[in-house]
Design a protein around this motif. Structure first.
Motif, mmCIF file in Angstrom:
data_model
loop_
_atom_site.group_PDB
_atom_site.id
_atom_site.type_symbol
_atom_site.label_atom_id
_atom_site.label_comp_id
_atom_site.label_asym_id
_atom_site.label_seq_id
_atom_site.Cartn_x
_atom_site.Cartn_y
_atom_site.Cartn_z
ATOM 1 N N GLU A 3 0.852 -1.194 0.000
ATOM 2 C CA GLU A 3 0.000 0.000 0.000
ATOM 3 C C GLU A 3 0.883 1.237 0.000
ATOM 4 O O GLU A 3 1.892 1.282 0.705
ATOM 5 C CB GLU A 3 -0.917 0.005 1.227
ATOM 6 N N VAL A 4 0.520 2.228 -0.773
ATOM 7 C CA VAL A 4 1.254 3.486 -0.849
ATOM 8 C C VAL A 4 0.283 4.601 -0.482
ATOM 9 O O VAL A 4 -0.740 4.780 -1.137
ATOM 10 C CB VAL A 4 1.831 3.724 -2.263
ATOM 11 N N SER A 41 -0.319 10.738 -13.635
ATOM 12 C CA SER A 41 -1.300 10.677 -12.555
ATOM 13 C C SER A 41 -0.720 10.087 -11.272
ATOM 14 O O SER A 41 0.343 9.464 -11.275
ATOM 15 C CB SER A 41 -2.492 9.820 -12.996
ATOM 16 N N ASP A 42 -1.453 10.274 -10.191
ATOM 17 C CA ASP A 42 -1.074 9.657 -8.916
ATOM 18 C C ASP A 42 -1.057 8.138 -9.030
ATOM 19 O O ASP A 42 -0.247 7.474 -8.383
ATOM 20 C CB ASP A 42 -2.026 10.093 -7.804
ATOM 21 N N ASP A 43 -1.939 7.580 -9.860
ATOM 22 C CA ASP A 43 -1.976 6.131 -10.038
ATOM 23 C C ASP A 43 -0.681 5.624 -10.685
ATOM 24 O O ASP A 43 -0.173 4.564 -10.313
ATOM 25 C CB ASP A 43 -3.183 5.730 -10.888
ATOM 26 N N ILE A 44 -0.118 6.386 -11.613
ATOM 27 C CA ILE A 44 1.162 6.004 -12.229
ATOM 28 C C ILE A 44 2.265 6.025 -11.180
ATOM 29 O O ILE A 44 3.086 5.099 -11.105
ATOM 30 C CB ILE A 44 1.505 6.948 -13.408
ATOM 31 N N ILE A 45 2.295 7.068 -10.359
ATOM 32 C CA ILE A 45 3.302 7.149 -9.285
ATOM 33 C C ILE A 45 3.129 5.971 -8.325
ATOM 34 O O ILE A 45 4.109 5.342 -7.921
ATOM 35 C CB ILE A 45 3.196 8.495 -8.540
ATOM 36 N N ARG A 46 1.894 5.654 -7.968
ATOM 37 C CA ARG A 46 1.615 4.527 -7.065
ATOM 38 C C ARG A 46 2.147 3.215 -7.662
ATOM 39 O O ARG A 46 2.822 2.440 -6.976
ATOM 40 C CB ARG A 46 0.113 4.416 -6.804
ATOM 41 N N LYS A 47 1.857 2.960 -8.930
ATOM 42 C CA LYS A 47 2.327 1.722 -9.581
ATOM 43 C C LYS A 47 3.854 1.659 -9.596
ATOM 44 O O LYS A 47 4.431 0.586 -9.419
ATOM 45 C CB LYS A 47 1.774 1.621 -11.000
ATOM 46 N N GLN A 50 5.058 0.789 -6.144
ATOM 47 C CA GLN A 50 4.738 -0.602 -5.841
ATOM 48 C C GLN A 50 5.592 -1.580 -6.645
ATOM 49 O O GLN A 50 5.513 -2.786 -6.444
ATOM 50 C CB GLN A 50 3.255 -0.872 -6.116
ATOM 51 N N GLY A 51 6.415 -1.068 -7.559
ATOM 52 C CA GLY A 51 7.290 -1.921 -8.355
ATOM 53 C C GLY A 51 6.620 -2.547 -9.558
ATOM 54 O O GLY A 51 7.182 -3.430 -10.199
#
Length: 151
Positions: A3-4, A41-47, A50-51
């Protein structure tokens, strides 16, 4: 899956991301990147955190002609480059800077410094030249051509 938190994503964005209209995405299995012309997006940064994917951030915003950080790249023999990178960070700290030292993956290390606010690239170049002459020894780093960071 790790989780990020939104706080971590915001911190990464605040430190590294100066433009959000595109981003470099590493091609899976290769040491090459392609430009994705979509919102960073924030989702790209999150992915990325998460590696799941590997992305980068362009250093210069060509519309505003500004940067948020500089990075000194130490590639070569890992032991030699680690000592150079440690020396850079130590000398920056002695001068009141707060650098970040990190393993860049496979070939070496990065020594990064984050500006309070944003700098114009000419100031960035001058800062790197100043740091290379006043803070560290001449054979520790070379000044990269900043054109490779512009898209």
């Amino acid at each position: 899956m790790v989780e990020v938190s939104e706080e971590i994503i915001k911190t990464v964005r605040d430190l590294f991301i100066i433009r959000d209209d595109c981003y470099p995405l590493q091609i899976e299995g290769l040491n090459e990147y392609k430009v994705i012309k979509e919102t960073f997006s924030d989702d790209i940064i999150r992915k990325h955190l998460q590696g799941m994917i590997t992305v980068g951030g362009f250093q210069i915003d060509p519309k505003m002609n500004k940067v948020k950080w500089i990075c000194f790249d130490f590639d070569g023999s890992l032991n030699v480059e680690f000592e150079k990178a440690k020396t850079l960070c130590k000398r920056l700290k002695e001068k009141g800077y707060n650098p970040l030292l990190e393993f860049s993956g496979r070939r070496g290390y990065h020594g990064s410094y984050f500006f309070d606010g944003e700098f114009k690239p000419m100031s960035l170049i001058n800062s790197r030249i100043y740091l290379s002459k006043k803070v560290i020894v001449k054979d520790l780093i070379t000044i990269d051509n900043l054109n490779k960071f512009i898209y």
